[in-house]
Write an enzyme that holds these catalytic residues in place. Structure first.
Site, PDB file in Angstrom:
ATOM      1  N   ARG A  64     -21.202  -8.059  -4.111  1.00  0.00           N
ATOM      2  CA  ARG A  64     -22.079  -7.017  -3.548  1.00  0.00           C
ATOM      3  C   ARG A  64     -21.376  -5.655  -3.500  1.00  0.00           C
ATOM      4  O   ARG A  64     -22.003  -4.622  -3.715  1.00  0.00           O
ATOM      5  CB  ARG A  64     -22.502  -7.397  -2.140  1.00  0.00           C
ATOM      6  CG  ARG A  64     -23.318  -8.675  -2.041  1.00  0.00           C
ATOM      7  CD  ARG A  64     -24.794  -8.390  -2.130  1.00  0.00           C
ATOM      8  NE  ARG A  64     -25.577  -9.578  -1.857  1.00  0.00           N
ATOM      9  CZ  ARG A  64     -26.083  -9.875  -0.652  1.00  0.00           C
ATOM     10  NH1 ARG A  64     -25.883  -9.077   0.383  1.00  0.00           N
ATOM     11  NH2 ARG A  64     -26.805 -10.958  -0.496  1.00  0.00           N
ATOM     12  N   ASP A  68     -36.379  -1.986   9.729  1.00  0.00           N
ATOM     13  CA  ASP A  68     -35.241  -2.660   9.111  1.00  0.00           C
ATOM     14  C   ASP A  68     -34.056  -1.700   9.212  1.00  0.00           C
ATOM     15  O   ASP A  68     -34.222  -0.489   9.400  1.00  0.00           O
ATOM     16  CB  ASP A  68     -35.530  -3.003   7.643  1.00  0.00           C
ATOM     17  CG  ASP A  68     -34.654  -4.147   7.126  1.00  0.00           C
ATOM     18  OD1 ASP A  68     -35.153  -5.284   7.010  1.00  0.00           O
ATOM     19  OD2 ASP A  68     -33.457  -3.905   6.846  1.00  0.00           O
TER      20      ASP A  68
HETATM   21  C1  LIG Z   1     -33.825 -12.201   4.793  1.00  0.00           C
HETATM   22  S1  LIG Z   1     -34.596 -10.685   5.240  1.00  0.00           S
HETATM   23  C2  LIG Z   1     -36.014 -11.282   6.115  1.00  0.00           C
HETATM   24  C3  LIG Z   1     -37.268 -10.492   5.796  1.00  0.00           C
HETATM   25  C4  LIG Z   1     -38.544 -11.000   6.451  1.00  0.00           C
HETATM   26  N1  LIG Z   1     -38.475 -10.900   7.893  1.00  0.00           N
HETATM   27  C5  LIG Z   1     -38.861 -12.400   6.016  1.00  0.00           C
HETATM   28  O1  LIG Z   1     -38.717 -13.331   6.815  1.00  0.00           O
HETATM   29  O2  LIG Z   1     -39.267 -12.597   4.867  1.00  0.00           O
HETATM   30  C6  LIG Z   1     -33.525 -10.100   6.554  1.00  0.00           C
HETATM   31  C7  LIG Z   1     -33.652  -8.612   6.822  1.00  0.00           C
HETATM   32  O3  LIG Z   1     -32.956  -8.317   8.033  1.00  0.00           O
HETATM   33  C8  LIG Z   1     -32.386  -7.028   7.913  1.00  0.00           C
HETATM   34  N2  LIG Z   1     -31.305  -6.875   8.899  1.00  0.00           N
HETATM   35  C9  LIG Z   1     -30.066  -7.437   8.903  1.00  0.00           C
HETATM   36  N3  LIG Z   1     -29.368  -7.051   9.972  1.00  0.00           N
HETATM   37  C10 LIG Z   1     -30.168  -6.222  10.679  1.00  0.00           C
HETATM   38  C11 LIG Z   1     -30.004  -5.492  11.888  1.00  0.00           C
HETATM   39  N4  LIG Z   1     -28.877  -5.526  12.593  1.00  0.00           N
HETATM   40  N5  LIG Z   1     -31.047  -4.731  12.314  1.00  0.00           N
HETATM   41  C12 LIG Z   1     -32.198  -4.680  11.619  1.00  0.00           C
HETATM   42  N6  LIG Z   1     -32.412  -5.345  10.466  1.00  0.00           N
HETATM   43  C13 LIG Z   1     -31.401  -6.109  10.004  1.00  0.00           C
HETATM   44  C14 LIG Z   1     -31.905  -6.985   6.466  1.00  0.00           C
HETATM   45  O4  LIG Z   1     -31.728  -5.671   6.007  1.00  0.00           O
HETATM   46  C15 LIG Z   1     -33.019  -7.742   5.740  1.00  0.00           C
HETATM   47  O5  LIG Z   1     -33.966  -6.871   5.185  1.00  0.00           O
END
Ligand SMILES: C[S@@+](CC[C@H](N)C(=O)[O-])C[C@H]1O[C@@H](n2cnc3c(N)ncnc32)[C@H](O)[C@@H]1O
Length: 269
Positions: free
Chosen positions: A44, A140
């Site tokens: 990454r 996000d």
């Molecule tokens: C695997 S995706 C899940 C997306 C959606 N909720 C789903 O279930 O399909 C996880 C998301 O969490 C976000 N994320 C990770 N850490 C975070 C944080 N501390 N605050 C806000 N968003 C975060 C990432 O950028 C990513 O877009």
């Protein structure tokens, strides 16, 4: 510390670099990288290191220390953003059933919305039921995924996951230069607003939510962070509101303020 990885024409990546990166991503985003994630980190961040014209992870770690602006790229590179339309279909069936009995407007929060498939699925489900007053806040931490979500253009192949009736009422197929793509209809977009928000920071909400979708992000956090977040979500839910978690997520029996309804749905009590 020895070199962890140093493939031909690659960048030297030591255990000390990995330890530093783990500590920084935990401090910035609450993300806990397990021991075996070294290869993921390597792949990454190498792209970013190449873009910056640097020669090693050690140089990159120094730059991250010196230039706070780099933190955004760092966090963008290390978050996992996998998502899809109508992921975990039972939550949308639950939402439809809730919408039938709940007067508008509903206030909903998609708390880790990635590239937008989750909030647009929520909005499309509501619009299909004739609900145009509901509001979906989609947040996000990752600025890149938020930009993609705002642009709202999706590969037509992604439509397969959308129930057929909602595919027509909620989305438009692209034509001409946008052939092969689709986008949410204006009525769907109108329900959704996007904003950058780090779940680890303070939240600026005054009104409680009726439903919070926080799916497939807490798996990246440790137990203490998860429990704290669940408590904060409860404070931002009205009594009788709902918290929806991802399929691999749950809460300890001792977590106050919730009653399980099964299927990773909790009612705020
Ligand atoms: C695997 S995706 C899940 C997306 C959606 N909720 C789903 O279930 O399909 C996880 C998301 O969490 C976000 N994320 C990770 N850490 C975070 C944080 N501390 N605050 C806000 N968003 C975060 C990432 O950028 C990513 O877009």
């Amino acid at each position: 510390m020895g070199v962890l990885l140093n493939p031909p024409e690659g960048f030297a990546f030591t255990a000390a670099d990995f330890a530093f990166i783990r500590q920084r991503i935990f401090a910035l985003a609450g993300i806990r990288l397990l021991d075996h994630k070294d290869k993921l980190v390597y792949s990454r961040l190498s792209r970013r290191i190449r873009e910056l014209g640097l020669h090693s992870f050690a140089q990159y770690c120094q730059l991250l220390e010196r230039q706070p602006a780099e933190q955004t790229h760092f966090v963008n590179a290390l978050t996992t953003n996998k998502t899809q339309f109508f992921r975990e279909q039972h939550h949308f069936a639950f939402l439809a059933e809730l919408a039938e009995r709940h007067p508008a407007p509903l206030r909903l929060w998609s708390a880790a919305c990635s590239t937008g498939e989750e909030p647009y699925s929520i909005a499309a489900q509501l619009v299909a039921l004739g609900r145009h007053q509901d509001k979906v806040l989609a947040t996000d931490l990752n600025t890149q995924v938020l930009a993609a979500a705002e642009a709202g253009l999706y590969d037509l192949g992604d439509a397969a996951a959308i129930p057929q009736a909602i595919r027509h009422s909620g989305f438009l197929k692209g034509k001409g230069a946008q052939a092969g793509w689709m986008k949410p209809r204006q009525a769907v977009r109108a329900l959704v607003s996007f904003r950058r928000l780090n779940l680890m920071d303070d939240w600026p909400f005054r009104e409680p939510f009726d439903v919070i979708f926080c799916r497939n992000v807490m798996i990246y956090f440790d137990k203490a962070t998860q429990s704290k977040l669940l408590g904060r979500f409860r404070q931002h839910l009205r009594a009788g509101g709902y918290l929806l978690l991802g399929h691999a997520e749950g809460m300890d029996k001792g977590q106050p303020g919730y009653r399980s309804l099964g299927h990773t749905i909790w009612e705020a009590v």
